[in-house]
Design a protein around this motif. Structure first.
Motif, PDB file in Angstrom:
ATOM      1  N   GLN A 108      34.543  13.872  13.805  1.00 20.84           N
ATOM      2  CA  GLN A 108      33.841  15.150  13.901  1.00 20.84           C
ATOM      3  C   GLN A 108      32.765  15.266  12.829  1.00 20.84           C
ATOM      4  OE1 GLN A 108      37.840  17.373  14.086  1.00 20.84           O
ATOM      5  NE2 GLN A 108      36.436  18.780  15.098  1.00 20.84           N
ATOM      6  N   PHE A 109      33.029  14.724  11.647  1.00 19.38           N
ATOM      7  CA  PHE A 109      32.073  14.763  10.543  1.00 19.38           C
ATOM      8  C   PHE A 109      31.056  13.620  10.656  1.00 19.38           C
ATOM      9  CE2 PHE A 109      35.742  17.068   9.106  1.00 19.38           C
ATOM     10  CZ  PHE A 109      35.236  18.118   8.361  1.00 19.38           C
ATOM     11  N   ALA A 110      31.557  12.408  10.853  1.00 18.72           N
ATOM     12  CA  ALA A 110      30.675  11.234  10.841  1.00 18.72           C
ATOM     13  C   ALA A 110      29.747  11.185  12.040  1.00 18.72           C
ATOM     14  CB  ALA A 110      31.523   9.960  10.785  1.00 18.72           C
ATOM     15  N   LEU A 111      30.185  11.731  13.180  1.00 21.26           N
ATOM     16  CA  LEU A 111      29.379  11.697  14.404  1.00 21.26           C
ATOM     17  C   LEU A 111      28.760  13.058  14.711  1.00 21.26           C
ATOM     18  CD1 LEU A 111      31.868   9.577  16.556  1.00 21.26           C
ATOM     19  CD2 LEU A 111      29.824   8.768  15.351  1.00 21.26           C
ATOM     20  N   ASP A 112      28.912  14.007  13.799  1.00 18.19           N
ATOM     21  CA  ASP A 112      28.353  15.354  13.946  1.00 18.19           C
ATOM     22  C   ASP A 112      28.772  15.995  15.261  1.00 18.19           C
ATOM     23  OD1 ASP A 112      26.989  17.654  13.301  1.00 18.19           O
ATOM     24  OD2 ASP A 112      25.071  16.939  14.101  1.00 18.19           O
ATOM     25  N   TYR A 176      35.600   4.213   9.724  1.00 19.01           N
ATOM     26  CA  TYR A 176      36.676   5.027   9.166  1.00 19.01           C
ATOM     27  C   TYR A 176      37.344   4.324   7.981  1.00 19.01           C
ATOM     28  CZ  TYR A 176      41.420   7.061   9.045  1.00 19.01           C
ATOM     29  OH  TYR A 176      42.615   7.606   8.651  1.00 19.01           O
ATOM     30  N   LEU A 177      37.630   3.041   8.141  1.00 15.00           N
ATOM     31  CA  LEU A 177      38.257   2.290   7.049  1.00 15.00           C
ATOM     32  C   LEU A 177      37.343   2.239   5.828  1.00 15.00           C
ATOM     33  CD1 LEU A 177      39.860  -0.707   9.006  1.00 15.00           C
ATOM     34  CD2 LEU A 177      41.015   1.288   8.056  1.00 15.00           C
ATOM     35  N   ALA A 178      36.046   2.079   6.039  1.00 13.32           N
ATOM     36  CA  ALA A 178      35.090   2.033   4.933  1.00 13.32           C
ATOM     37  C   ALA A 178      35.065   3.360   4.186  1.00 13.32           C
ATOM     38  CB  ALA A 178      33.694   1.693   5.451  1.00 13.32           C
ATOM     39  N   GLN A 207      45.570  -2.545   5.770  1.00  7.08           N
ATOM     40  CA  GLN A 207      44.234  -2.969   5.333  1.00  7.08           C
ATOM     41  C   GLN A 207      43.693  -2.039   4.253  1.00  7.08           C
ATOM     42  OE1 GLN A 207      45.421  -2.650   8.399  1.00  7.08           O
ATOM     43  NE2 GLN A 207      44.390  -3.958   9.893  1.00  7.08           N
ATOM     44  N   VAL A 208      43.905  -0.726   4.402  1.00  6.69           N
ATOM     45  CA  VAL A 208      43.406   0.227   3.413  1.00  6.69           C
ATOM     46  C   VAL A 208      44.118   0.026   2.078  1.00  6.69           C
ATOM     47  CG1 VAL A 208      43.274   2.675   2.798  1.00  6.69           C
ATOM     48  CG2 VAL A 208      42.708   1.944   5.121  1.00  6.69           C
ATOM     49  N   LEU A 209      45.435  -0.125   2.116  1.00  9.68           N
ATOM     50  CA  LEU A 209      46.197  -0.292   0.883  1.00  9.68           C
ATOM     51  C   LEU A 209      45.831  -1.583   0.168  1.00  9.68           C
ATOM     52  CD1 LEU A 209      49.595   1.020   2.243  1.00  9.68           C
ATOM     53  CD2 LEU A 209      48.182   2.128   0.502  1.00  9.68           C
TER      54      LEU A 209
END
Length: 499
Positions: A108-112, A176-178, A207-209
């Motif tokens: 919702q934020f990244a794709l406006d 999202y991961l970035a 991957q995030v951890l």
């Protein structure tokens, strides 16, 4: 135009394949949940999509919407049926594919996009499906929106519009991961069990951890929509026990367990002790309020009383606001009060700026736990837990109660406790000190022991939680006292788990 939905249809018939099936009880307080094929069919999902689009236009919100689906064998087909309905109602759909619920919220934020419709049954058993929806980021629908959506869908008040479109957003998982990993690495080397219950989080959390510097011990991270070991639910003692065993076996610093759609996180300490999420909330509130004194935290009525009695939180000027259980309620309350965070006993944690964007993300919660350990290099997870004042609490327990009568049963229980307080009657051998009825009833006795009864918002169940600051014996006395009141109602069935 689709026909008006039916509340029941016989599978494997002409009618079932020719009409929408939508059982009315699937519209919950703040999202939607049905048993797929028994309570809703694909035409019913399409009707739901048209209803979402109709409602969003009715609300005057820009019709750009993010959608994704969790890892169940049928979720992809449900998502495409939902998309077809939303497009028919004039929605411009951006599909982020297989995703966690917080990844869709991030979209919702990244794709406006002001709107979201995430296809997930969260931690519900296989066979369930549902949709988490919102039209005002970071909030999701509450009872008013869900009630209006129910009326639109069940009455067939759909409005088709021109302008619907579909875009598949390739590579959004990496985006999202970035976003989660664009931060400093931990200074402290942590060995972390990442347990995903074969749910969607297995494609994200390890991957995030690893990216923030943890040594990760993966556990049930391969995606398998049959959930072969246990349901991915960090409130379920079976999952917590499995994590605890792995922590003890590997000598990990902490065990982190994620639910099926990745918006919740459960924690096990380095001794293999399962820490209920409300106590994790107190620990995080202690840690974050050192950085942000006089902070406000919103907590749900199932949560420990330590948020108001803990001397450390008092010394740091923390204000606690007890509010209704449910991700939509807590999110809204955090936004209204500009609270630093909101905590639910179920493991939904909502970090506001500067920590997060106000929505619930289990991986962000895991990062907050790792950061807390990083800021306390001389203390283990068990040390931080043992620093809290001792209380004795139950897990979240859920006796069966049909959707059609569960709210009526809770009203009876509220009335019963209210009458007992008015008459000066005791509960579990103690006088009633107070009742909180913002969400079911939380009855607190004179020694600080309390018990909660409320209706589950997403399953045909009630919810029971008990805690005592005095002793395990008092906790058990309170549970038996509360349960005896419940048993006055013949509709209340067996518990899913108990003490």
């Amino acid at each position: 135009m689709l026909p008006k939905p039916q509340s029941s249809l016989q599978p494997n018939t002409y009618e079932y394949e020719s009409q929408p099936l939508v059982k009315p009880t699937g519209f919950r307080e703040y999202d939607a949940r049905w048993l797929f094929e028994k309570e809703i069919n694909l035409m019913g999902i399409q009707a739901l999509g048209m209803g979402i689009g109709t409602l969003i236009h009715e609300m005057g919100v820009r019709p750009d919407i993010v959608t994704g689906h969790d890892f169940r064998g049928y979720s992809s087909s449900i998502k495409y049926a939902l998309i077809s309905g939303m497009m028919a109602a004039g929605m411009r759909v951006k599909d982020v594919g297989l995703s966690l619920s917080p990844m869709a919220y991030f979209g919702q934020f990244a794709l406006d996009c002001p709107c979201v419709a995430m296809v997930t049954a969260s931690h519900n058993d296989n066979g369930w499906t549902g949709v988490k929806m919102g039209a005002n980021r970071p909030m999701t629908f509450g009872p008013d929106e869900m009630g209006r959506l129910r009326d639109i869908v069940l009455n067939g008040e759909f409005k088709t519009r021109e302008g619907g479109s579909y875009t598949y957003v390739d590579g959004f998982r990496e985006t999202y991961l970035a976003d989660l990993t664009n931060r400093p690495k931990l200074k402290r080397k942590l060995k972390v069990v990442a347990a995903c219950g074969n749910g969607t989080a297995g494609a994200f959390a390890p991957q995030v951890l690893e990216a923030i510097g943890c040594e990760v011990i993966p556990m049930d991270t391969n995606l398998d929509f049959t959930f072969p070991r246990y349901n991915p639910n960090p409130e379920d003692m079976k999952m917590l026990h499995a994590i605890a065993e792995k922590v003890r076996e590997t000598g990990a610093d902490v065990g982190l367990g994620f639910d099926g759609d990745g918006d919740r996180c459960g924690v096990v300490d380095n001794n293999g002790e399962e820490i209920f999420a409300d106590k994790i909330g107190v620990m995080l509130a202690r840690d974050l309020s050192k950085l942000h004194p006089n902070a406000t935290f919103v907590v749900d009525v199932k949560s420990t009383g330590l948020f108001t009695t803990d001397p450390v939180l008092k010394a740091q000027g923390v204000k606690a606001d007890y509010w209704k259980t449910g991700h939509s309620y807590i999110k809204r309350r955090v936004n209204e009060l500009n609270a630093l965070a909101g905590f639910e006993k179920s493991g939904h944690f909502f970090f506001n700026q500067p920590v997060g964007r106000g929505y619930d993300d289990g991986i962000l919660t895991a990062l907050a736990v790792c950061d807390m350990l990083d800021r306390n290099p001389d203390k283990s997870m068990a040390d931080l837990y043992n620093d809290l004042p001792k209380t004795w609490g139950t897990p979240t327990m859920a006796p069966h109660c049909p959707d059609e009568v569960k709210y009526e049963v809770v009203d009876r229980v509220v009335k019963r406790f209210t009458e007992m307080k008015d008459k000066g009657e005791q509960v579990g051998g103690q006088a009633i000190d107070s009742l909180v009825t913002v969400n079911g009833v939380r009855v607190t006795t004179s020694d600080g022991t309390w018990g909660l009864v409320r209706a589950s918002s997403n399953k045909p169940e009630l919810v029971v939680v008990v805690e005592s600051p005095v002793s395990e014996a008092r906790m058990r006395e309170m549970f038996h006292a509360v349960d005896s009141i419940l048993r006055e109602n013949k509709e209340v069935g067996a518990y899913n788990q108990t003490i």
